[in-house]
Write an enzyme that holds these catalytic residues in place. Sequence first.
Site, PDB file in Angstrom:
ATOM      1  N   TRP A  89     -66.770  28.640 -20.975  1.00  0.00           N
ATOM      2  CA  TRP A  89     -65.720  29.111 -21.896  1.00  0.00           C
ATOM      3  C   TRP A  89     -66.321  29.911 -23.054  1.00  0.00           C
ATOM      4  CZ3 TRP A  89     -65.389  27.588 -27.069  1.00  0.00           C
ATOM      5  CH2 TRP A  89     -66.164  26.494 -27.455  1.00  0.00           C
TER       6      TRP A  89
ATOM      7  N   HIS B  29     -74.410  25.350 -26.931  1.00  0.00           N
ATOM      8  CA  HIS B  29     -74.603  26.775 -27.239  1.00  0.00           C
ATOM      9  C   HIS B  29     -74.288  26.832 -28.727  1.00  0.00           C
ATOM     10  CE1 HIS B  29     -74.182  31.239 -26.553  1.00  0.00           C
ATOM     11  NE2 HIS B  29     -73.672  31.073 -27.776  1.00  0.00           N
ATOM     12  N   LEU B  30     -75.220  27.324 -29.528  1.00  0.00           N
ATOM     13  CA  LEU B  30     -75.064  27.141 -30.979  1.00  0.00           C
ATOM     14  C   LEU B  30     -73.744  27.712 -31.519  1.00  0.00           C
ATOM     15  CD1 LEU B  30     -76.850  25.918 -33.314  1.00  0.00           C
ATOM     16  CD2 LEU B  30     -77.125  28.288 -34.050  1.00  0.00           C
ATOM     17  N   HIS B  31     -73.046  26.901 -32.271  1.00  0.00           N
ATOM     18  CA  HIS B  31     -71.801  27.329 -32.905  1.00  0.00           C
ATOM     19  C   HIS B  31     -71.642  26.585 -34.226  1.00  0.00           C
ATOM     20  CE1 HIS B  31     -70.878  23.897 -30.273  1.00  0.00           C
ATOM     21  NE2 HIS B  31     -70.043  23.517 -31.245  1.00  0.00           N
ATOM     22  N   VAL B  32     -70.879  27.188 -35.130  1.00  0.00           N
ATOM     23  CA  VAL B  32     -70.683  26.615 -36.469  1.00  0.00           C
ATOM     24  C   VAL B  32     -69.186  26.388 -36.672  1.00  0.00           C
ATOM     25  CG1 VAL B  32     -71.004  27.015 -38.941  1.00  0.00           C
ATOM     26  CG2 VAL B  32     -72.682  27.917 -37.314  1.00  0.00           C
TER      27      VAL B  32
ATOM     28  N   HIS C 258     -72.286  20.291 -35.585  1.00  0.00           N
ATOM     29  CA  HIS C 258     -72.242  18.928 -35.068  1.00  0.00           C
ATOM     30  C   HIS C 258     -73.582  18.613 -34.432  1.00  0.00           C
ATOM     31  CE1 HIS C 258     -67.620  18.428 -34.408  1.00  0.00           C
ATOM     32  NE2 HIS C 258     -68.017  17.935 -35.576  1.00  0.00           N
TER      33      HIS C 258
ATOM     34  N   LYS D  29     -58.390  23.766 -31.538  1.00  0.00           N
ATOM     35  CA  LYS D  29     -57.668  22.658 -32.188  1.00  0.00           C
ATOM     36  C   LYS D  29     -56.663  23.174 -33.226  1.00  0.00           C
ATOM     37  CE  LYS D  29     -61.432  19.277 -32.163  1.00  0.00           C
ATOM     38  NZ  LYS D  29     -62.617  19.986 -32.640  1.00  0.00           N
TER      39      LYS D  29
HETATM   40  P1  M7G Z   1     -68.654  20.682 -30.480  1.00  0.00           P
HETATM   41  O1  M7G Z   1     -69.280  20.197 -31.710  1.00  0.00           O
HETATM   42  O2  M7G Z   1     -69.580  21.218 -29.410  1.00  0.00           O
HETATM   43  O3  M7G Z   1     -67.804  19.569 -29.743  1.00  0.00           O
HETATM   44  O4  M7G Z   1     -67.622  21.790 -30.895  1.00  0.00           O
HETATM   45  P2  M7G Z   1     -66.513  18.713 -30.132  1.00  0.00           P
HETATM   46  O5  M7G Z   1     -65.413  19.254 -29.224  1.00  0.00           O
HETATM   47  O6  M7G Z   1     -66.890  17.320 -29.725  1.00  0.00           O
HETATM   48  O7  M7G Z   1     -66.251  18.882 -31.584  1.00  0.00           O
HETATM   49  C1  M7G Z   1     -66.991  22.641 -29.992  1.00  0.00           C
HETATM   50  C2  M7G Z   1     -65.754  23.204 -30.661  1.00  0.00           C
HETATM   51  O8  M7G Z   1     -65.201  24.191 -29.805  1.00  0.00           O
HETATM   52  C3  M7G Z   1     -64.681  22.135 -30.862  1.00  0.00           C
HETATM   53  O9  M7G Z   1     -64.215  22.195 -32.195  1.00  0.00           O
HETATM   54  C4  M7G Z   1     -63.603  22.496 -29.825  1.00  0.00           C
HETATM   55  O10 M7G Z   1     -62.299  22.194 -30.277  1.00  0.00           O
HETATM   56  C5  M7G Z   1     -63.803  23.979 -29.668  1.00  0.00           C
HETATM   57  N1  M7G Z   1     -63.432  24.477 -28.329  1.00  0.00           N
HETATM   58  C6  M7G Z   1     -63.688  23.867 -27.152  1.00  0.00           C
HETATM   59  N2  M7G Z   1     -63.234  24.644 -26.149  1.00  0.00           N
HETATM   60  C7  M7G Z   1     -63.354  24.305 -24.727  1.00  0.00           C
HETATM   61  C8  M7G Z   1     -62.671  25.765 -26.692  1.00  0.00           C
HETATM   62  C9  M7G Z   1     -62.057  26.931 -26.131  1.00  0.00           C
HETATM   63  O11 M7G Z   1     -61.908  27.116 -24.925  1.00  0.00           O
HETATM   64  N3  M7G Z   1     -61.647  27.870 -27.031  1.00  0.00           N
HETATM   65  C10 M7G Z   1     -61.787  27.700 -28.392  1.00  0.00           C
HETATM   66  N4  M7G Z   1     -61.345  28.665 -29.191  1.00  0.00           N
HETATM   67  N5  M7G Z   1     -62.371  26.609 -28.941  1.00  0.00           N
HETATM   68  C11 M7G Z   1     -62.813  25.649 -28.086  1.00  0.00           C
END
Ligand code: M7G
Length: 322
Positions: free
Chosen positions: A160, A260-263, A253, A192
């Site tokens: 994704w 995959h690095l994200h903020v 987190h 979310k």
């Molecule tokens: P994380 O810290 O890897 O995991 O954050 P967490 O879900 O346990 O917090 C990933 C973030 O990406 C989360 O805030 C998810 O709500 C968001 N996220 C996950 N997916 C699969 C998607 C998506 O398909 N699209 C978008 N826009 N956000 C996503």
Amino acid sequence: MAESENGKDGKSAAKRPKIDAENEKRNADEQSTDNPVVDFQLTRILRDNPREKSIFIHGKVKDQDAVVILEKSPFRQDSLPELLKTSQLKLEMQNDVYSTYQLHAPPQLNEIKTTVMCPATEKHIKKYLHQEVFLLEESGEDYRNLTLPYISGQSFSVQWVYNILEKKAEADRIVFEDPDPDAGFVLLPDFKWDQKQLQDLYLIAIVHRRDIKSLRDLTAEHLTLLTNIRSKGEETIQKKYGVPPSKLRVYFHYQPSYYHLHVHFTAVEYNVPGCGVERAHLLSDVIQNLQLDSSYYHNRSLSFPLRADDGLLQRFREAGKI
Ligand code: M7G
């Protein structure tokens, strides 16, 4: 629910119409698509949060496993007059100056945010199942010996994320992009956030580089990337939503669900799950720690919560770490 950020700086009037116009356009686009849950057959409730008005359910859609999250949307201040004027009230009880009612709102003012994962894997189902939680302390060595081998084989697919970076999905939701392959990133609403109100503002910045799994991989080499995400992310959110940096919580987190690095950029008054001290690391702290010591996140111990059924917890147990 926290007061709107914009209530205080007086920018809500200017910004809200833009959010509404975008939502209306999206709603119009979406009305033409199929309803993926019309054939949903309930298997079991994974988690029920009456206080947060959300429920997580597991079921089948045409023989495929599906996880569906239903969450009542927060009240919108701008639609309160319409809500009170156009709804029907059914009296429940009356006593002196007190009375309670069931309010039947028109459908457009009574939305339920719905997230569908289909086909859902066993890992998706487990992620939302209520479980006992344990706090682990992971040294740099534990990361290399236990966590890294485990996540290499077990973590969620980041397809994704690649779809977003390659504009194969959510391209119309991107609010900012810096295309630089080293310091660049894409900023877009987290799934979310329904973008209907700013109280629960939630965006994510996803880096273009594909070689940084998490906080653990960061060194001083990545400082340009991190400061770029902070400054351009904050600037974009200020311009587009009228929310200043002082009203944002910007963090990683550890452990993430997706390597995959994200903020995460969330409204500071929004108490979103995962923003507590056991899982969130402020971007500004990370930047300062790396400025002081390039190998800070390679070496130091990091604590994080794991649920009872997490395979990584099992690895730590087998290694005698807990
Ligand atoms: P994380 O810290 O890897 O995991 O954050 P967490 O879900 O346990 O917090 C990933 C973030 O990406 C989360 O805030 C998810 O709500 C968001 N996220 C996950 N997916 C699969 C998607 C998506 O398909 N699209 C978008 N826009 N956000 C996503």
